[in-house]
Design an enzyme around this catalytic site. Structure first.
Site, short mmCIF file in Angstrom:
data_model
loop_
_atom_site.label_atom_id
_atom_site.label_comp_id
_atom_site.label_asym_id
_atom_site.label_seq_id
_atom_site.Cartn_x
_atom_site.Cartn_y
_atom_site.Cartn_z
N SER A 1 17.98 -32.34 13.97
CA SER A 1 18.80 -33.42 14.29
C SER A 1 20.17 -33.24 13.56
CB SER A 1 18.18 -34.75 14.07
OG SER A 1 19.33 -35.78 14.44
N GLU B 1 17.14 -44.20 17.24
CA GLU B 1 18.72 -43.66 17.48
C GLU B 1 19.25 -44.73 18.49
OE1 GLU B 1 20.01 -39.50 17.91
OE2 GLU B 1 20.67 -40.02 19.70
N LYS C 1 10.46 -36.15 15.94
CA LYS C 1 11.88 -36.18 16.36
C LYS C 1 12.04 -36.98 17.71
CE LYS C 1 16.19 -35.08 17.00
NZ LYS C 1 16.65 -34.46 18.16
N HIS D 1 12.53 -40.62 16.31
CA HIS D 1 13.93 -40.60 15.59
C HIS D 1 15.08 -40.90 16.74
CE1 HIS D 1 17.93 -38.64 15.21
NE2 HIS D 1 17.76 -38.81 13.82
N ASN D 2 14.74 -40.26 17.87
CA ASN D 2 15.80 -40.43 18.94
C ASN D 2 15.49 -41.89 19.40
OD1 ASN D 2 16.26 -37.67 18.47
ND2 ASN D 2 16.73 -37.35 20.60
C1 6PG Z 1 20.07 -35.49 17.46
C2 6PG Z 1 20.39 -36.43 18.74
C3 6PG Z 1 20.31 -35.29 19.97
C4 6PG Z 1 19.95 -35.81 21.39
C5 6PG Z 1 21.47 -36.75 21.55
C6 6PG Z 1 21.63 -36.85 22.95
O1 6PG Z 1 19.18 -35.95 16.64
O2 6PG Z 1 20.91 -34.66 17.07
O3 6PG Z 1 19.36 -37.00 19.11
O4 6PG Z 1 18.98 -34.61 19.87
O5 6PG Z 1 20.09 -35.11 21.98
O6 6PG Z 1 21.54 -37.68 20.40
O7 6PG Z 1 20.67 -37.88 23.35
P1 6PG Z 1 20.79 -38.60 24.60
O8 6PG Z 1 21.41 -37.73 25.82
O9 6PG Z 1 19.26 -39.12 25.13
O10 6PG Z 1 21.41 -39.99 24.32
#
Ligand code: 6PG
Length: 476
Positions: free
Chosen positions: A128, A189, A182, A185-186
């Protein structure tokens, strides 16, 4: 071969990861399906370290020192399987294939099992931090065998972000554990971004602030307990003016949020595990809703409340309340995410250390924040909390925030401003707190129409009421 590690797939993430490795003194073999990219990398960045370019798969593998460590950086999905099939036959027992893409952890489990049969280590590795992180220090979440980590770990730790001298990289657990973490994590996010977006919307539509002013508010918040990368970049985005129109950038961007799918996976997996990640789910749904143009257009005609405007004198106080609501909702979203991590760990036998996950998310990754120190501390004691909400630090924060939080959610509802993230978080908090839930009634309904039975509070066993007869109770 003399290269310590190889990277195949040299789009921006792969290229930056290879440069990061080279900049840290590792000899890096580089390979790409179309060789032009490989040549371009060496031409542009060859001075940064030692690269060994390879045009063919065979040359690439031959350039690696044994046990070979080969990082795949391609688009998650079929491409990953194709690359594995290309390289696996060229490798030997004990070699390590690393998948640094955003793979689904079930795919990673499948690939790991298949390659283990062939004597190869397969490490599904969450990375990430976007392009910038890959180059200057990402947060790294490797799964796979403990043995593979002994050979791979030091390399990954050398290029990871560092916080207080500690690398933001640790062995998460076997097979799919790294990609699972991970994924969560997303999901977090997505929740974090949605909550921040709701805070902005409330400051704009209820407090009446302009984007530039809201950017200032976020900068202030970023000096306090909300200090985080996402708050920081939000202030930058809100402060930006569109060059073509001179209007705030946020006003000229189409309001339909997209997603590549990792947040959706988090929710799908949570449903399978039976973990209520309502805050994360609302964030995924909010993106989905925003993209339904026809639905939204049809609904334009629906009536909203007659809005009593907030008096400008009360705006500053309201902004403080939004900060509290944001913080409280954030605690809930993270508590839900950690619940999912512990549930996944138990389901798949991964033995994930939840405090270590917090530690490696303090730097490098998209959700990096001061806040993660508190989560790490919550898991540092002897007995881990059943939920982060009851950790003394968070409990106290929730106690102090709750009045403001309730006021913000109530105000949003009254004024017709959608705040699904804030509301879902508050509902989760109140539902968990409740001594009795109306789930008892739901059980009664299920028993009535389908004889699905229920348990009683006062006796062991399963029971059914003969609803259609004399309504006596029988033991099922
Ligand atoms: C990271 C992000 C990355 C992710 C983007 C886009 O941890 O660097 O999570 O892996 O691909 O944030 O995610 P979306 O297109 O689903 O918003």
């Amino acid at each position: 071969g003399q290269a310590q590690i190889g990277v195949t797939g040299l789009a921006v993430m792969g290229r930056n990861l290879a440069r990061n490795l080279a900049r840290h003194g590792h000899v890096v073999a580089v390979h790409n399906r179309t060789a032009a990219r490989t040549r371009q990398l060496v031409e542009e960045f060859g001075h940064e370290g030692e690269f060994v370019p390879a045009e063919s798969a065979a040359d690439f593998v031959a350039s690696l020192r044994r046990p070979r460590r080969l990082v795949i950086m391609v688009k998650a999905g079929a491409a990953t399987d194709a690359v594995i099939e290309e390289f696996a036959p060229l490798l030997e027992s004990g070699d390590v294939i690393v998948d640094g893409g955003n793979a689904h952890f079930e795919d990673t489990r499948r690939r790991e099992a298949a390659l283990r049969e062939r004597g190869l280590h397969f490490v599904g590795c969450g990375i990430s931090g976007g392009e910038e992180g890959a180059l200057n220090g990402p947060s790294i979440m490797p799964g796979g065998s403990a043995e593979s980590y002994r050979s791979l770990g030091p390399l990954l730790e050398s290029i990871a972000a560092r916080v207080d001298g500690e690398p933001c990289c640790t062995h998460i657990g076997p097979d799919g554990a790294g990609h699972f973490v991970k994924m969560v994590h997303n999901g977090i996010e997505y929740a974090d971004m949605q909550l921040i977006a709701e805070a902005y919307d409330l400051l704009r539509r209820v407090a009446g602030y302009e984007p530039g002013r809201i950017a200032e508010v976020f900068r202030t918040w970023n000096r306090g307990r909300l200090d985080s990368y996402l708050i920081e970049i939000t202030a930058e985005v809100l402060g930006h003016t569109d060059a073509a129109t001179g209007r705030p950038f946020v006003d000229v961007v189409a309001d339909a949020a997209e997603q590549k799918g990792t947040g959706r996976w988090t929710v799908q997996t949570a449903l399978d595990l039976g973990v209520p990640v309502s805050g994360i789910a609302e964030a995924v749904f909010a993106r989905s809703l925003s993209g339904h143009g026809a639905l939204r257009e049809a609904a334009q005609q629906l009536p909203g409340p007659v809005r009593p405007e907030l008096h400008p004198d009360d705006a500053a106080q309201f902004a403080d309340q939004v900060e509290a609501a944001l913080y409280a909702s954030k605690i809930v979203a993270y508590a839900q995410g950690w619940h999912q991590i512990t549930a996944g760990s138990a389901e798949y036998g991964w033995d994930i250390d939840p405090g270590a996950v917090a530690a490696i998310w303090r730097g490098g990754c998209i959700i990096r924040a001061r806040f993660l120190d508190e989560i790490r501390a919550a898991y540092a004691g002897g007995k881990p909390p059943v939920t982060l909400l009851t950790d003394p630090t968070f409990r106290e924060a929730l106690e102090r925030a709750q009045n403001a939080w309730r006021h913000v959610v109530a105000t949003a509802a009254q004024l017709g401003v959608p705040a699904p993230g804030f509301s879902a978080a508050l509902a989760y908090y109140d539902a968990l707190r409740a001594e009795r839930l109306p789930a008892a009634l739901v059980q009664g309904q299920r028993d009535y129409f389908g004889a699905h039975t229920y348990r009683r509070t006062d006796r062991e066993g399963s029971f059914h009421t003969l609803w259609g007869q004399d309504r006596s109770e029988v033991e099922a």
